[in-house]
Design a protein around this motif. Sequence first.
Motif, short mmCIF file in Angstrom:
data_model
loop_
_atom_site.label_atom_id
_atom_site.label_comp_id
_atom_site.label_asym_id
_atom_site.label_seq_id
_atom_site.Cartn_x
_atom_site.Cartn_y
_atom_site.Cartn_z
N LYS A 217 0.83 -1.20 0.00
CA LYS A 217 0.00 0.00 0.00
C LYS A 217 0.87 1.26 0.00
O LYS A 217 1.95 1.29 0.59
N ALA A 218 0.41 2.31 -0.65
CA ALA A 218 1.15 3.58 -0.68
C ALA A 218 1.46 4.04 0.74
O ALA A 218 0.57 4.04 1.61
N ASN A 219 2.71 4.36 0.97
CA ASN A 219 3.18 4.79 2.30
C ASN A 219 2.95 3.75 3.39
O ASN A 219 2.91 4.09 4.58
N LYS A 228 1.95 0.38 -7.33
CA LYS A 228 2.52 -0.52 -8.34
C LYS A 228 4.04 -0.65 -8.21
O LYS A 228 4.60 -1.74 -8.35
N LYS A 229 4.71 0.46 -7.93
CA LYS A 229 6.18 0.44 -7.82
C LYS A 229 6.63 -0.44 -6.65
O LYS A 229 7.63 -1.16 -6.73
N ARG A 230 5.88 -0.42 -5.57
CA ARG A 230 6.23 -1.26 -4.42
C ARG A 230 6.08 -2.74 -4.77
O ARG A 230 6.89 -3.57 -4.35
N PHE A 234 9.22 -5.36 -4.67
CA PHE A 234 9.14 -6.55 -3.82
C PHE A 234 9.32 -7.82 -4.64
O PHE A 234 10.13 -8.70 -4.32
N MET A 235 8.53 -7.92 -5.73
CA MET A 235 8.60 -9.12 -6.55
C MET A 235 9.93 -9.22 -7.29
O MET A 235 10.40 -10.32 -7.62
#
Length: 244
Positions: A217-219, A228-230, A234-235
């Motif tokens: 989740k954002a922040n 999406k960037k997180r 992670f992946m």
Amino acid sequence: YVTEKALADARNLHLGGNGVDALLIENSSIPFVTEETAMRMSSVIEAIIAEIDTVIGVYAHNDYRAAFKLARLQGLSFVQLDIHSDKARPDFTSTNGLQFNAVVDLADVEKHRKGTDTALFVNIYLKGYKSLKTYSLQELERIKESAKIAIDSKADGVVLTRITGVAPSLAVVRDVEEFAKTYQSGFPVLIGSGMIPALVGNFLEHADGAIVRTYFKANSTKHNPVDKKRVEDFMGVVHRRFRQ
């Protein structure tokens, strides 16, 4: 609104097949799942299935009957239960002090599961609950006992969690995995909280998967949309570490 928000999150988690391996649909109506909540969850799940081709499961807080009903109705691949092997009392701040004993009839769980191909993953290192059991055993032995009950009750995997955003001890994960796989060869152990890119590599050396919400989740705020960037970051760690 809820369905569109869920679809947006699902798209950013799935990333056209380059993101997470499965989606878990979870309700936030703690501590009980009302009939209205179950109907809304079913509608959301149906919309996601229509658009995204992936493994999907459901997590209905404190209500395995609703979870298996949804799984049967929508043909879902797995169910996660917050309470299974333990007798406990909720420790949710969102209940505004409401307390009740959460005790699961394991025979009834099997009855509701019967006739489905739905896998069952159960929490054994409780998140959001306080155990009602009295033990002279150390915490690790208590967790192992819960794992043994889960395996004997034909669960397909156990989930080790702590509070939201906090990972269980790596030592606990390692020891529970060793116990579970000695007791039943190949039995899956998953991490249910606290996974971030800096930790996931080491933890997945001793576990078979992770259930992630907060970091995506954002922040790292649970009510925010999926970032999406997180998910990509992670992946990316998972793929570099385990899938090259």
